[in-house]
Write a protein that holds these residues in place. Sequence first.
Motif, PDB file in Angstrom:
ATOM      1  N   LEU B  33       0.832  -1.205   0.000  1.00 35.61           N
ATOM      2  CA  LEU B  33       0.000   0.000   0.000  1.00 35.61           C
ATOM      3  C   LEU B  33       0.867   1.256   0.000  1.00 35.61           C
ATOM      4  O   LEU B  33       0.682   2.164  -0.821  1.00 35.61           O
ATOM      5  N   VAL B  34       1.813   1.298   0.912  1.00 37.80           N
ATOM      6  CA  VAL B  34       2.701   2.453   1.042  1.00 37.80           C
ATOM      7  C   VAL B  34       3.509   2.646  -0.235  1.00 37.80           C
ATOM      8  O   VAL B  34       3.708   3.776  -0.698  1.00 37.80           O
ATOM      9  N   GLY B  35       3.957   1.514  -0.800  1.00 40.34           N
ATOM     10  CA  GLY B  35       4.731   1.580  -2.040  1.00 40.34           C
ATOM     11  C   GLY B  35       3.924   2.207  -3.164  1.00 40.34           C
ATOM     12  O   GLY B  35       4.414   3.054  -3.924  1.00 40.34           O
ATOM     13  N   LEU B  36       2.671   1.803  -3.242  1.00 36.16           N
ATOM     14  CA  LEU B  36       1.791   2.330  -4.275  1.00 36.16           C
ATOM     15  C   LEU B  36       1.578   3.832  -4.089  1.00 36.16           C
ATOM     16  O   LEU B  36       1.623   4.616  -5.045  1.00 36.16           O
ATOM     17  N   LEU B  37       1.359   4.223  -2.825  1.00 34.22           N
ATOM     18  CA  LEU B  37       1.213   5.644  -2.515  1.00 34.22           C
ATOM     19  C   LEU B  37       2.450   6.422  -2.939  1.00 34.22           C
ATOM     20  O   LEU B  37       2.368   7.492  -3.534  1.00 34.22           O
ATOM     21  N   ALA B  38       3.622   5.838  -2.609  1.00 35.10           N
ATOM     22  CA  ALA B  38       4.878   6.544  -2.845  1.00 35.10           C
ATOM     23  C   ALA B  38       5.116   6.792  -4.325  1.00 35.10           C
ATOM     24  O   ALA B  38       5.634   7.840  -4.705  1.00 35.10           O
ATOM     25  N   LEU B  73      12.153   7.305 -12.281  1.00 31.13           N
ATOM     26  CA  LEU B  73      12.368   8.083 -11.063  1.00 31.13           C
ATOM     27  C   LEU B  73      11.745   7.437  -9.828  1.00 31.13           C
ATOM     28  O   LEU B  73      12.435   7.039  -8.893  1.00 31.13           O
ATOM     29  N   ARG B  74      10.410   7.309  -9.842  1.00 36.12           N
ATOM     30  CA  ARG B  74       9.755   6.935  -8.593  1.00 36.12           C
ATOM     31  C   ARG B  74       9.921   5.464  -8.238  1.00 36.12           C
ATOM     32  O   ARG B  74      10.124   5.118  -7.073  1.00 36.12           O
ATOM     33  N   LEU B  75       9.836   4.600  -9.241  1.00 35.23           N
ATOM     34  CA  LEU B  75       9.911   3.171  -8.950  1.00 35.23           C
ATOM     35  C   LEU B  75      11.270   2.787  -8.366  1.00 35.23           C
ATOM     36  O   LEU B  75      11.333   2.140  -7.301  1.00 35.23           O
ATOM     37  N   PRO B  76      12.399   3.164  -9.015  1.00 35.62           N
ATOM     38  CA  PRO B  76      13.684   2.800  -8.403  1.00 35.62           C
ATOM     39  C   PRO B  76      13.850   3.409  -7.024  1.00 35.62           C
ATOM     40  O   PRO B  76      14.404   2.782  -6.127  1.00 35.62           O
ATOM     41  N   ARG B  77      13.334   4.628  -6.847  1.00 36.10           N
ATOM     42  CA  ARG B  77      13.493   5.278  -5.550  1.00 36.10           C
ATOM     43  C   ARG B  77      12.716   4.544  -4.451  1.00 36.10           C
ATOM     44  O   ARG B  77      13.237   4.310  -3.352  1.00 36.10           O
ATOM     45  N   ALA B  78      11.469   4.161  -4.773  1.00 36.89           N
ATOM     46  CA  ALA B  78      10.674   3.432  -3.783  1.00 36.89           C
ATOM     47  C   ALA B  78      11.310   2.071  -3.484  1.00 36.89           C
ATOM     48  O   ALA B  78      11.369   1.628  -2.335  1.00 36.89           O
ATOM     49  N   LEU B 295      11.365 -11.690   9.456  1.00 31.69           N
ATOM     50  CA  LEU B 295      10.745 -11.359   8.168  1.00 31.69           C
ATOM     51  C   LEU B 295       9.785 -10.190   8.353  1.00 31.69           C
ATOM     52  O   LEU B 295       9.742  -9.262   7.536  1.00 31.69           O
ATOM     53  N   THR B 296       9.030 -10.226   9.457  1.00 31.52           N
ATOM     54  CA  THR B 296       8.119  -9.118   9.758  1.00 31.52           C
ATOM     55  C   THR B 296       8.894  -7.825   9.953  1.00 31.52           C
ATOM     56  O   THR B 296       8.492  -6.766   9.467  1.00 31.52           O
ATOM     57  N   VAL B 297      10.023  -7.931  10.670  1.00 30.74           N
ATOM     58  CA  VAL B 297      10.862  -6.753  10.900  1.00 30.74           C
ATOM     59  C   VAL B 297      11.333  -6.181   9.562  1.00 30.74           C
ATOM     60  O   VAL B 297      11.290  -4.959   9.340  1.00 30.74           O
ATOM     61  N   ALA B 298      11.763  -7.056   8.642  1.00 38.38           N
ATOM     62  CA  ALA B 298      12.240  -6.603   7.332  1.00 38.38           C
ATOM     63  C   ALA B 298      11.133  -5.870   6.580  1.00 38.38           C
ATOM     64  O   ALA B 298      11.340  -4.779   6.036  1.00 38.38           O
ATOM     65  N   LEU B 299       9.936  -6.467   6.564  1.00 37.97           N
ATOM     66  CA  LEU B 299       8.816  -5.852   5.836  1.00 37.97           C
ATOM     67  C   LEU B 299       8.419  -4.519   6.467  1.00 37.97           C
ATOM     68  O   LEU B 299       8.158  -3.531   5.774  1.00 37.97           O
ATOM     69  N   ALA B 300       8.399  -4.498   7.817  1.00 38.50           N
ATOM     70  CA  ALA B 300       8.026  -3.264   8.505  1.00 38.50           C
ATOM     71  C   ALA B 300       9.055  -2.173   8.239  1.00 38.50           C
ATOM     72  O   ALA B 300       8.702  -1.004   8.020  1.00 38.50           O
ATOM     73  N   GLY B 301      10.344  -2.541   8.249  1.00 37.97           N
ATOM     74  CA  GLY B 301      11.408  -1.579   7.973  1.00 37.97           C
ATOM     75  C   GLY B 301      11.268  -1.004   6.576  1.00 37.97           C
ATOM     76  O   GLY B 301      11.416   0.209   6.355  1.00 37.97           O
ATOM     77  N   LEU B 305      10.439   2.980   5.765  1.00 37.55           N
ATOM     78  CA  LEU B 305      11.329   3.881   5.033  1.00 37.55           C
ATOM     79  C   LEU B 305      10.695   4.402   3.749  1.00 37.55           C
ATOM     80  O   LEU B 305      10.936   5.552   3.359  1.00 37.55           O
ATOM     81  N   VAL B 306       9.879   3.583   3.103  1.00 39.47           N
ATOM     82  CA  VAL B 306       9.176   4.059   1.904  1.00 39.47           C
ATOM     83  C   VAL B 306       8.265   5.222   2.279  1.00 39.47           C
ATOM     84  O   VAL B 306       8.212   6.255   1.601  1.00 39.47           O
ATOM     85  N   LEU B 307       7.577   5.063   3.412  1.00 44.21           N
ATOM     86  CA  LEU B 307       6.690   6.111   3.895  1.00 44.21           C
ATOM     87  C   LEU B 307       7.486   7.374   4.255  1.00 44.21           C
ATOM     88  O   LEU B 307       7.105   8.495   3.909  1.00 44.21           O
TER      89      LEU B 307
END
Lengths: 255, 345
Positions: B33-38, B73-78, B295-301, B305-307
């Motif tokens: 979700l956050v990735g899509l927003l970003a 621009l945005r995809l590589p950055r996210a 794994l949860t920690v990795a996904l949350a991290g 950061l994307v946010l």
Amino acid sequence: MMISVRNLDLTINGKTILNDISLDIQPGLWSCLVGPNGAGKTTFLKVLLGSARYSGSVKSDGVEVFRNHKRNVAFVPQQPQIPQGISVSEYVALGRSKRDGWGNESSQSREFIAKVLEQTNLYGMQRQQISQLSGGEMQRTLIARALAQEPDLILLDEPTSALDLHHQIEVLNNLQFLQKQGVTIISTMHDITLAAMYADRIIVMQEGRVLADGASSEIIHSPELRTAFDNRINVYTLDSGRPVVIARKDEKDER
Amino acid sequence: MKGEKRESSARIQGISPIWNWRTTFICAALLLLVGLLAISFGPIHLRFGEIIKTLLGMDGGLSGQDRTVLIDLRLPRALLAALVGAALATSGAVYQSVFRNPLADPYLLGAASGAGLGATIAITNAHGDVYSLLPIFSFIGGTLAVLTSFFISGKFFAEPQSLLLSGIAVGSFATAIQTYLQQRHSSSLRPVYSWILGELTVANWQIVTWSSIYILISLGVLISISKQLDGLMLSDEESFSLGINPNRLRMIAVAAATLATATAVSASGLIGFVGIVVPHLVRGITHRVTNRNLLTVALAGAAFLVLADLGARTLLSPAELPIGVITAFVGAPFFLVVLRRRRTL
């Protein structure tokens, strides 16, 4: 599981910690290592676990201990690592990892953990944070973790040193119960009276050597035991026939 | 029989942890979700539907300038933000359990200061385009600093704390040299400073590709040993008795976490706080200290950061805030709330 130790030597940075030890440990017995601080008791326990480097030979079922990965040996340290933020049951559950694989407790294991908690009088405290336990509860938790391992051999480094008299007996009774189920027990103990009460065999150590080794009832009256403690202990026999060892206060100490 | 069964399930209540798939799943969904927003928000607003169509290669997707903005621009950055966030959070969690210290962070062994020194050397001595060289210099600097810490401590096998101390010493030494160089070349103060605060503005597909190789490999290693890392909560003898070689496990864990950290630092500069806040946040939410939720920690991290990067890009638009400012600004209060609710680390 028979353990045979032959010509065991261990030096750390040029200092001799264990010096030419040879003995056999029969399965199902409770052996107790006794001796002053620095005698090498803890190091000997680590050798028996297989985690310390040594020269000589220490074989369990004919295989050198550090190479024998099939053994199921539990270790209860004197000074535990007390992790923050982990509950009693999670801590005890770590003991199941060798049987179930890390992080895969089976439901049988959870049953077994419940049983161990009942046995060590910890049932009902499973959700409590381990860092908030009292000394006695902590020691019982350490032993519960070792019991959860269902070991054939359990090594304990001063299992009673942090406990009051009542809890000492409680912990030792737990171990005796385990011994009756066929588990071999090797412990170090500063309280020689308790050692004589519970252990089948006492091994007296001083400066890395074994001074005396034999049935508890004999060793406790032996001159070697006194030598190990610089002749500063007295051994009395109660009317019941039970031996009691106490420290002696010399006249010269009073000045 | 039935009664017995019910009794036994009551008996094992509260006993033994179970893998918390729910939190893992929520974090994965959050990341998406956050990735899509970003990739949608920015000076040019892109619609969700068109983004998805473009990404899936369907008809009706974006074209022309919009497409370039999305793809180049945005995809590589996210993606870079997600990789760096996952790397920092996971390494932080791993360092915390290896050193048995809830305050350990991924920069502990001098990786950050070493990388900072490397980057400063590149910036102060560069002629022309430094940005393509920055990652290489900082990666070399970070790795060298950690190796030096290992070499000096020597006693790692006996005492993990000594490695920690030598890491701190090496780190301060590298920082001292870096400050000296910075003062000597005051003209380049600004680029060095902005690199130190962390930035993802340089993200391009080349950086994403090579950093994803290192980061995904080290995360794979860390997640595969994550369950055994729980054994390090015990004393060395106890974990040995459970079939773990504690020193070897620590070596593997520290090596993988350092590789991930050095890669993250070289790709994005120093982004503070993620390595400490995210692991504790996940622990606070799952009520669980174990490493099973790595794994949860990795996904949350990654999601965090994307946010944060979205905030860095848009809050003062068209100007950009350093992302490290955002992570600390948002992370610190949030962290304090969790800490207060839990009362333990």
